[in-house]
Scaffold this motif. Structure first.
Motif, PDB file in Angstrom:
ATOM      1  N   VAL A  64     -72.207  31.897 -30.278  1.00  0.00           N
ATOM      2  CA  VAL A  64     -71.842  32.963 -29.342  1.00  0.00           C
ATOM      3  C   VAL A  64     -70.367  33.275 -29.552  1.00  0.00           C
ATOM      4  O   VAL A  64     -69.505  32.402 -29.404  1.00  0.00           O
ATOM      5  N   CYS A  65     -70.080  34.529 -29.913  1.00  0.00           N
ATOM      6  CA  CYS A  65     -68.708  34.918 -30.251  1.00  0.00           C
ATOM      7  C   CYS A  65     -68.340  36.212 -29.524  1.00  0.00           C
ATOM      8  O   CYS A  65     -67.834  37.154 -30.139  1.00  0.00           O
ATOM      9  N   VAL A  66     -68.636  36.250 -28.225  1.00  0.00           N
ATOM     10  CA  VAL A  66     -68.302  37.411 -27.412  1.00  0.00           C
ATOM     11  C   VAL A  66     -66.929  37.188 -26.776  1.00  0.00           C
ATOM     12  O   VAL A  66     -66.213  36.247 -27.130  1.00  0.00           O
ATOM     13  N   VAL A  67     -66.544  38.055 -25.822  1.00  0.00           N
ATOM     14  CA  VAL A  67     -65.152  38.056 -25.358  1.00  0.00           C
ATOM     15  C   VAL A  67     -64.911  37.154 -24.159  1.00  0.00           C
ATOM     16  O   VAL A  67     -63.906  36.448 -24.103  1.00  0.00           O
ATOM     17  N   LEU A  94     -70.561  27.609 -28.509  1.00  0.00           N
ATOM     18  CA  LEU A  94     -69.779  28.544 -27.704  1.00  0.00           C
ATOM     19  C   LEU A  94     -68.370  28.674 -28.274  1.00  0.00           C
ATOM     20  O   LEU A  94     -67.587  27.722 -28.246  1.00  0.00           O
ATOM     21  N   CYS A  95     -68.032  29.886 -28.767  1.00  0.00           N
ATOM     22  CA  CYS A  95     -66.718  30.121 -29.366  1.00  0.00           C
ATOM     23  C   CYS A  95     -65.755  30.964 -28.523  1.00  0.00           C
ATOM     24  O   CYS A  95     -64.578  31.027 -28.858  1.00  0.00           O
ATOM     25  N   PRO A  96     -66.197  31.640 -27.450  1.00  0.00           N
ATOM     26  CA  PRO A  96     -65.237  32.445 -26.680  1.00  0.00           C
ATOM     27  C   PRO A  96     -64.193  31.567 -25.992  1.00  0.00           C
ATOM     28  O   PRO A  96     -64.435  30.379 -25.713  1.00  0.00           O
ATOM     29  N   VAL A 118     -72.459  23.005 -28.071  1.00  0.00           N
ATOM     30  CA  VAL A 118     -71.221  22.642 -28.754  1.00  0.00           C
ATOM     31  C   VAL A 118     -70.138  23.595 -28.258  1.00  0.00           C
ATOM     32  O   VAL A 118     -70.235  24.809 -28.449  1.00  0.00           O
ATOM     33  N   ASP A 119     -69.163  23.050 -27.572  1.00  0.00           N
ATOM     34  CA  ASP A 119     -68.014  23.812 -27.089  1.00  0.00           C
ATOM     35  C   ASP A 119     -67.033  23.901 -28.254  1.00  0.00           C
ATOM     36  O   ASP A 119     -66.461  22.888 -28.662  1.00  0.00           O
ATOM     37  N   ALA A 120     -66.857  25.107 -28.826  1.00  0.00           N
ATOM     38  CA  ALA A 120     -66.110  25.213 -30.089  1.00  0.00           C
ATOM     39  C   ALA A 120     -65.225  26.452 -30.137  1.00  0.00           C
ATOM     40  O   ALA A 120     -65.410  27.324 -31.002  1.00  0.00           O
ATOM     41  N   PRO A 121     -64.260  26.585 -29.236  1.00  0.00           N
ATOM     42  CA  PRO A 121     -63.326  27.709 -29.362  1.00  0.00           C
ATOM     43  C   PRO A 121     -62.551  27.622 -30.674  1.00  0.00           C
ATOM     44  O   PRO A 121     -62.391  26.544 -31.253  1.00  0.00           O
ATOM     45  N   MET A 122     -62.062  28.771 -31.113  1.00  0.00           N
ATOM     46  CA  MET A 122     -61.468  28.863 -32.449  1.00  0.00           C
ATOM     47  C   MET A 122     -60.076  29.483 -32.368  1.00  0.00           C
ATOM     48  O   MET A 122     -59.724  30.139 -31.395  1.00  0.00           O
ATOM     49  N   GLY A 167     -66.289  21.512 -22.483  1.00  0.00           N
ATOM     50  CA  GLY A 167     -65.234  21.876 -21.537  1.00  0.00           C
ATOM     51  C   GLY A 167     -63.883  21.423 -22.049  1.00  0.00           C
ATOM     52  O   GLY A 167     -62.866  22.097 -21.828  1.00  0.00           O
ATOM     53  N   ASP A 168     -63.857  20.299 -22.778  1.00  0.00           N
ATOM     54  CA  ASP A 168     -62.586  19.812 -23.329  1.00  0.00           C
ATOM     55  C   ASP A 168     -62.122  20.661 -24.510  1.00  0.00           C
ATOM     56  O   ASP A 168     -60.916  20.766 -24.765  1.00  0.00           O
ATOM     57  N   GLY A 169     -63.069  21.265 -25.239  1.00  0.00           N
ATOM     58  CA  GLY A 169     -62.667  22.219 -26.274  1.00  0.00           C
ATOM     59  C   GLY A 169     -61.957  23.401 -25.649  1.00  0.00           C
ATOM     60  O   GLY A 169     -60.916  23.855 -26.145  1.00  0.00           O
ATOM     61  N   ALA A 170     -62.502  23.903 -24.547  1.00  0.00           N
ATOM     62  CA  ALA A 170     -61.886  25.025 -23.836  1.00  0.00           C
ATOM     63  C   ALA A 170     -60.502  24.649 -23.323  1.00  0.00           C
ATOM     64  O   ALA A 170     -59.562  25.451 -23.399  1.00  0.00           O
TER      65      ALA A 170
END
Length: 290
Positions: A64-67, A94-96, A118-122, A167-170
């Motif tokens: 998921v790469c939405v805003v 989840l990348c947002p 998988v919490d995975a912001p970039m 949540g820790d990725g965020a």
């Protein structure tokens, strides 16, 4: 094994990720509300799907790469959402950049259906996403991480497994982006000051890049700003959102620093000044006019 992957939201970052995965031989399906974005990816072999649900049917992992959180909720749990059809045991990545509380809520709701998160912001921008050199801040259970390790490593050579708690990725991303916002506002301020002092901006930035004031985001954005290039790669509104979320997270943790809230205020002021849809390098333009 390169299992089928779906990407929802193929703008600057999601589109670059789709091209990267296709280069690496992964079967990729894509979905976006803007048909033009999908058309750009079809020559790379990406398969277009009309809805998140259609995309999820044959996907082992859905990125998921939405805003924002509202869009994430819609693509996951809306009438045509992923959660209604994605098989138990499969994974949502989840990348947002959203709040840690939203990530925790989405992970819990997906978990009730047997779907892993998988919490995975970039971080790093579209070019680095295309090259596979962006940073991924990953939080997931170790077994889920191991199962998706090949996919994550195809996306990025800089994968940081933060913890087992979505949540820790965020949280990590918000800390990073708050510093990025502070650094960008600082770089724009000193270049605006240099201009007011009559200094050559190119030469001034040359000095900064080789001295103690250097920051990656400052160099990247101010080179564009000096050239008058404000075509959006990352809109002002993105760091406005991210710095606001970071300040809210700081307050929730009982912390108040001297710079974060002020940087967030500058992005909000630039938005109000009519610069919302420009590249965030336009912070220089806003401060230059003060």
């Amino acid at each position: 094994m390169r299992h089928p992957v779906g990407i929802i939201g193929v703008g600057n970052m999601g589109g670059a990720m789709a091209m990267r995965l296709r280069d690496c031989g992964w079967p990729v399906q894509v979905c976006d509300t803007d048909p033009a974005r999908i058309q750009l990816l079809e020559p790379f072999g990406a398969v277009a799907q009309q809805t998140p649900a259609q995309l999820a049917i044959n996907s082992v992992a859905v990125i998921v790469c939405v805003v924002n959180a509202a869009q994430t909720d819609e693509v996951l749990f809306g009438p045509q959402g992923v959660a209604g059809v994605l098989q138990s045991g499969r994974t949502v990545i989840l990348c947002p950049t959203i709040s840690p509380q939203d990530v925790e809520s989405f992970a819990a709701r997906l978990g009730e259906r047997g779907i892993h998160t998988v919490d995975a912001p970039m971080s790093g921008g579209p070019q680095r996403a295309r090259e596979g050199t962006m940073s991924l801040m990953v939080a997931s259970e170790p077994t889920v991480y191991d199962r998706q390790a090949a996919l994550l490593q195809a996306l990025s050579s800089k994968v940081f497994h933060i913890s087992s708690n979505p949540g820790d990725g965020a949280r990590t991303k918000l800390v990073n982006n708050l510093l990025a916002g502070i650094n960008l506002v600082g770089a724009a301020e000193v270049l605006a000051l240099a201009g007011r002092m009559g200094l050559d901006l190119e030469k001034t930035l040359d000095v900064i890049e080789q001295s103690s004031g250097q920051s990656w985001i400052g160099s990247d954005r101010m080179r564009r700003a000096i050239a008058g290039d404000f075509a959006p790669r990352a809109h002002v509104t993105l760091l406005e959102k991210d710095t606001c979320l970071a300040v809210e997270a700081a307050r929730a943790a009982g912390f108040e620093g001297p710079l974060g809230a002020r940087a967030a205020q500058v992005f909000a002021q630039a938005h109000q000044a009519g610069l919302a849809e420009l590249d965030d390098a336009a912070i220089f333009k806003y401060l230059q006019g003060r």
